[in-house]
Design a protein around this motif. Structure first.
Motif, PDB file in Angstrom:
ATOM      1  N   TRP A  68     -43.464 -86.391  26.204  1.00  0.00           N
ATOM      2  CA  TRP A  68     -43.913 -87.716  26.637  1.00  0.00           C
ATOM      3  C   TRP A  68     -43.758 -87.906  28.144  1.00  0.00           C
ATOM      4  O   TRP A  68     -44.579 -88.569  28.781  1.00  0.00           O
ATOM      5  CB  TRP A  68     -43.183 -88.809  25.868  1.00  0.00           C
ATOM      6  CG  TRP A  68     -43.763 -89.099  24.517  1.00  0.00           C
ATOM      7  CD1 TRP A  68     -43.174 -88.933  23.302  1.00  0.00           C
ATOM      8  CD2 TRP A  68     -45.078 -89.607  24.241  1.00  0.00           C
ATOM      9  NE1 TRP A  68     -44.027 -89.303  22.287  1.00  0.00           N
ATOM     10  CE2 TRP A  68     -45.204 -89.722  22.838  1.00  0.00           C
ATOM     11  CE3 TRP A  68     -46.159 -89.967  25.039  1.00  0.00           C
ATOM     12  CZ2 TRP A  68     -46.371 -90.191  22.226  1.00  0.00           C
ATOM     13  CZ3 TRP A  68     -47.326 -90.441  24.431  1.00  0.00           C
ATOM     14  CH2 TRP A  68     -47.416 -90.548  23.038  1.00  0.00           C
ATOM     15  N   ALA A  69     -42.734 -87.328  28.742  1.00  0.00           N
ATOM     16  CA  ALA A  69     -42.580 -87.446  30.195  1.00  0.00           C
ATOM     17  C   ALA A  69     -43.720 -86.757  30.927  1.00  0.00           C
ATOM     18  O   ALA A  69     -44.292 -87.309  31.882  1.00  0.00           O
ATOM     19  CB  ALA A  69     -41.236 -86.860  30.635  1.00  0.00           C
ATOM     20  N   GLN A  70     -44.085 -85.554  30.490  1.00  0.00           N
ATOM     21  CA  GLN A  70     -45.188 -84.851  31.130  1.00  0.00           C
ATOM     22  C   GLN A  70     -46.489 -85.617  30.944  1.00  0.00           C
ATOM     23  O   GLN A  70     -47.329 -85.704  31.854  1.00  0.00           O
ATOM     24  CB  GLN A  70     -45.318 -83.441  30.552  1.00  0.00           C
ATOM     25  CG  GLN A  70     -46.154 -82.501  31.394  1.00  0.00           C
ATOM     26  CD  GLN A  70     -45.457 -82.110  32.689  1.00  0.00           C
ATOM     27  OE1 GLN A  70     -44.398 -81.513  32.675  1.00  0.00           O
ATOM     28  NE2 GLN A  70     -46.060 -82.461  33.822  1.00  0.00           N
ATOM     29  N   THR A  71     -46.655 -86.210  29.770  1.00  0.00           N
ATOM     30  CA  THR A  71     -47.853 -86.993  29.471  1.00  0.00           C
ATOM     31  C   THR A  71     -47.918 -88.253  30.336  1.00  0.00           C
ATOM     32  O   THR A  71     -48.982 -88.596  30.875  1.00  0.00           O
ATOM     33  CB  THR A  71     -47.862 -87.376  27.979  1.00  0.00           C
ATOM     34  OG1 THR A  71     -47.817 -86.192  27.182  1.00  0.00           O
ATOM     35  CG2 THR A  71     -49.113 -88.166  27.631  1.00  0.00           C
ATOM     36  N   MET A  72     -46.795 -88.942  30.493  1.00  0.00           N
ATOM     37  CA  MET A  72     -46.776 -90.163  31.304  1.00  0.00           C
ATOM     38  C   MET A  72     -46.990 -89.861  32.786  1.00  0.00           C
ATOM     39  O   MET A  72     -47.619 -90.664  33.505  1.00  0.00           O
ATOM     40  CB  MET A  72     -45.468 -90.919  31.101  1.00  0.00           C
ATOM     41  CG  MET A  72     -45.297 -91.490  29.712  1.00  0.00           C
ATOM     42  SD  MET A  72     -46.660 -92.605  29.233  1.00  0.00           S
ATOM     43  CE  MET A  72     -46.214 -92.892  27.512  1.00  0.00           C
ATOM     44  N   ALA A  73     -46.496 -88.732  33.238  1.00  0.00           N
ATOM     45  CA  ALA A  73     -46.751 -88.333  34.632  1.00  0.00           C
ATOM     46  C   ALA A  73     -48.253 -88.185  34.856  1.00  0.00           C
ATOM     47  O   ALA A  73     -48.788 -88.622  35.884  1.00  0.00           O
ATOM     48  CB  ALA A  73     -46.024 -87.036  34.952  1.00  0.00           C
ATOM     49  N   ASN A  74     -48.930 -87.605  33.880  1.00  0.00           N
ATOM     50  CA  ASN A  74     -50.383 -87.464  33.966  1.00  0.00           C
ATOM     51  C   ASN A  74     -51.054 -88.832  33.915  1.00  0.00           C
ATOM     52  O   ASN A  74     -51.948 -89.131  34.718  1.00  0.00           O
ATOM     53  CB  ASN A  74     -50.878 -86.582  32.819  1.00  0.00           C
ATOM     54  CG  ASN A  74     -52.384 -86.448  32.775  1.00  0.00           C
ATOM     55  OD1 ASN A  74     -53.083 -87.357  32.345  1.00  0.00           O
ATOM     56  ND2 ASN A  74     -52.896 -85.305  33.204  1.00  0.00           N
ATOM     57  N   TYR A  75     -50.609 -89.683  32.995  1.00  0.00           N
ATOM     58  CA  TYR A  75     -51.234 -90.999  32.810  1.00  0.00           C
ATOM     59  C   TYR A  75     -51.144 -91.842  34.071  1.00  0.00           C
ATOM     60  O   TYR A  75     -52.097 -92.527  34.447  1.00  0.00           O
ATOM     61  CB  TYR A  75     -50.556 -91.704  31.639  1.00  0.00           C
ATOM     62  CG  TYR A  75     -51.169 -93.045  31.287  1.00  0.00           C
ATOM     63  CD1 TYR A  75     -52.384 -93.112  30.608  1.00  0.00           C
ATOM     64  CD2 TYR A  75     -50.536 -94.235  31.625  1.00  0.00           C
ATOM     65  CE1 TYR A  75     -52.949 -94.335  30.275  1.00  0.00           C
ATOM     66  CE2 TYR A  75     -51.090 -95.457  31.298  1.00  0.00           C
ATOM     67  CZ  TYR A  75     -52.299 -95.503  30.623  1.00  0.00           C
ATOM     68  OH  TYR A  75     -52.865 -96.715  30.310  1.00  0.00           O
ATOM     69  N   PHE A  76     -49.990 -91.795  34.742  1.00  0.00           N
ATOM     70  CA  PHE A  76     -49.784 -92.594  35.946  1.00  0.00           C
ATOM     71  C   PHE A  76     -50.087 -91.824  37.233  1.00  0.00           C
ATOM     72  O   PHE A  76     -49.810 -92.329  38.324  1.00  0.00           O
ATOM     73  CB  PHE A  76     -48.366 -93.152  35.970  1.00  0.00           C
ATOM     74  CG  PHE A  76     -48.151 -94.270  34.987  1.00  0.00           C
ATOM     75  CD1 PHE A  76     -48.656 -95.533  35.234  1.00  0.00           C
ATOM     76  CD2 PHE A  76     -47.466 -94.042  33.803  1.00  0.00           C
ATOM     77  CE1 PHE A  76     -48.474 -96.565  34.321  1.00  0.00           C
ATOM     78  CE2 PHE A  76     -47.269 -95.074  32.888  1.00  0.00           C
ATOM     79  CZ  PHE A  76     -47.779 -96.333  33.155  1.00  0.00           C
ATOM     80  N   ASN A  77     -50.638 -90.629  37.075  1.00  0.00           N
ATOM     81  CA  ASN A  77     -51.087 -89.838  38.216  1.00  0.00           C
ATOM     82  C   ASN A  77     -49.952 -89.542  39.205  1.00  0.00           C
ATOM     83  O   ASN A  77     -50.139 -89.563  40.419  1.00  0.00           O
ATOM     84  CB  ASN A  77     -52.245 -90.560  38.934  1.00  0.00           C
ATOM     85  CG  ASN A  77     -53.076 -89.601  39.780  1.00  0.00           C
ATOM     86  OD1 ASN A  77     -53.198 -88.419  39.465  1.00  0.00           O
ATOM     87  ND2 ASN A  77     -53.641 -90.107  40.859  1.00  0.00           N
ATOM     88  N   VAL A  78     -48.772 -89.290  38.655  1.00  0.00           N
ATOM     89  CA  VAL A  78     -47.637 -88.859  39.479  1.00  0.00           C
ATOM     90  C   VAL A  78     -47.702 -87.333  39.567  1.00  0.00           C
ATOM     91  O   VAL A  78     -47.553 -86.643  38.555  1.00  0.00           O
ATOM     92  CB  VAL A  78     -46.294 -89.317  38.881  1.00  0.00           C
ATOM     93  CG1 VAL A  78     -45.142 -88.896  39.788  1.00  0.00           C
ATOM     94  CG2 VAL A  78     -46.292 -90.826  38.677  1.00  0.00           C
ATOM     95  N   LYS A  79     -47.916 -86.822  40.757  1.00  0.00           N
ATOM     96  CA  LYS A  79     -48.168 -85.396  40.951  1.00  0.00           C
ATOM     97  C   LYS A  79     -46.869 -84.595  41.010  1.00  0.00           C
ATOM     98  O   LYS A  79     -45.794 -85.125  41.267  1.00  0.00           O
ATOM     99  CB  LYS A  79     -48.960 -85.179  42.241  1.00  0.00           C
ATOM    100  CG  LYS A  79     -50.276 -85.932  42.306  1.00  0.00           C
ATOM    101  CD  LYS A  79     -51.261 -85.455  41.257  1.00  0.00           C
ATOM    102  CE  LYS A  79     -52.631 -86.098  41.417  1.00  0.00           C
ATOM    103  NZ  LYS A  79     -53.566 -85.695  40.341  1.00  0.00           N
ATOM    104  N   ASN A  80     -47.026 -83.286  40.805  1.00  0.00           N
ATOM    105  CA  ASN A  80     -45.929 -82.320  40.974  1.00  0.00           C
ATOM    106  C   ASN A  80     -44.731 -82.618  40.076  1.00  0.00           C
ATOM    107  O   ASN A  80     -43.574 -82.454  40.487  1.00  0.00           O
ATOM    108  CB  ASN A  80     -45.482 -82.273  42.441  1.00  0.00           C
ATOM    109  CG  ASN A  80     -46.589 -81.802  43.364  1.00  0.00           C
ATOM    110  OD1 ASN A  80     -47.300 -80.849  43.059  1.00  0.00           O
ATOM    111  ND2 ASN A  80     -46.751 -82.487  44.490  1.00  0.00           N
TER     112      ASN A  80
END
Length: 210
Positions: A68-80
């Protein structure tokens, strides 16, 4: 909250849009704040964000948190952002975890089937899959330095007062859905825990500013 341009699978995105971070208590928000601050500091410094979710057996909560953390990073466009999971001992990713994620729209495939099976877990067509299997902290899959160690169970939190290489150690513990194994409530309770983790990580990543 930042605007999102998600490329997630539709079913996952629909679930995310139904999450309600207003259900998170102020006490729990205080628990999540150190992780928000860790991610925010890396964003401001334009550095890679490594987050390792740690539980005793690396079989349930740590995997749900990693995915879920990796997914939320993608959803909110938080890079790297690079998310990992580990245990103080290796067992196996519990099948109900994979089933719960599959029912939430993730594409789950077996890479290998043995006592500790390896799964490919995809949340979007054009993103690398998450490789899910149970592993110890010192496994070569995991980062060695400059990561946040997120303790997802109280047993690992108490048993691992020191995590080698961790830049930050943050206890964010969750109740273990294992207590409902082999009951009529199993699927319901695993999904409930998955959605709690998703909601809290939604809140974390929604707070990141650029």
């Amino acid at each position: 909250m930042i605007s999102t341009k998600s490329n997630l699978f539709t079913e996952i995105e629909n679930i995310i849009k139904e999450l309600n971070p207003q259900t998170i208590s102020n006490e729990r928000k205080a628990v999540l704040l150190p992780l928000i601050n860790f991610i925010q500091s890396k964003v401001y410094e334009n550095k890679e964000i490594r987050i390792n979710f740690i539980c005793t057996h690396n079989s349930r909560r740590s995997h749900l948190s990693q995915v879920w953390a990796q997914t939320m990073a993608n959803y909110f466009n938080v890079k790297n952002v690079f998310c990992y999971s580990a245990g103080t001992e290796a067992t196996a990713l519990f099948p109900m975890v994979a089933e719960t994620l599959k029912n939430s729209g993730f594409q789950i495939n077996h890479i290998s089937k043995n006592e500790n099976p390896v799964y490919s877990i995809k949340y979007a067509n054009n993103e690398h899959p998450i490789i899910g299997f149970s592993k110890k902290l010192d496994h070569e899959f995991n980062p060695k330095t400059k990561f946040a160690a997120i303790m997802t169970c109280s047993q690992a939190d108490v048993g691992c007062p020191f995590i080698a290489g961790a830049e930050k150690r943050i206890p964010i513990t969750f109740e273990d859905p294992k207590v409902f194994d082999n009951t009529t409530q199993q699927a319901e309770k695993y999904n409930e825990r998955s959605l709690q983790i998703a909601t809290e990580l939604f809140y974390v990543f929604s707070k990141i500013k650029f």
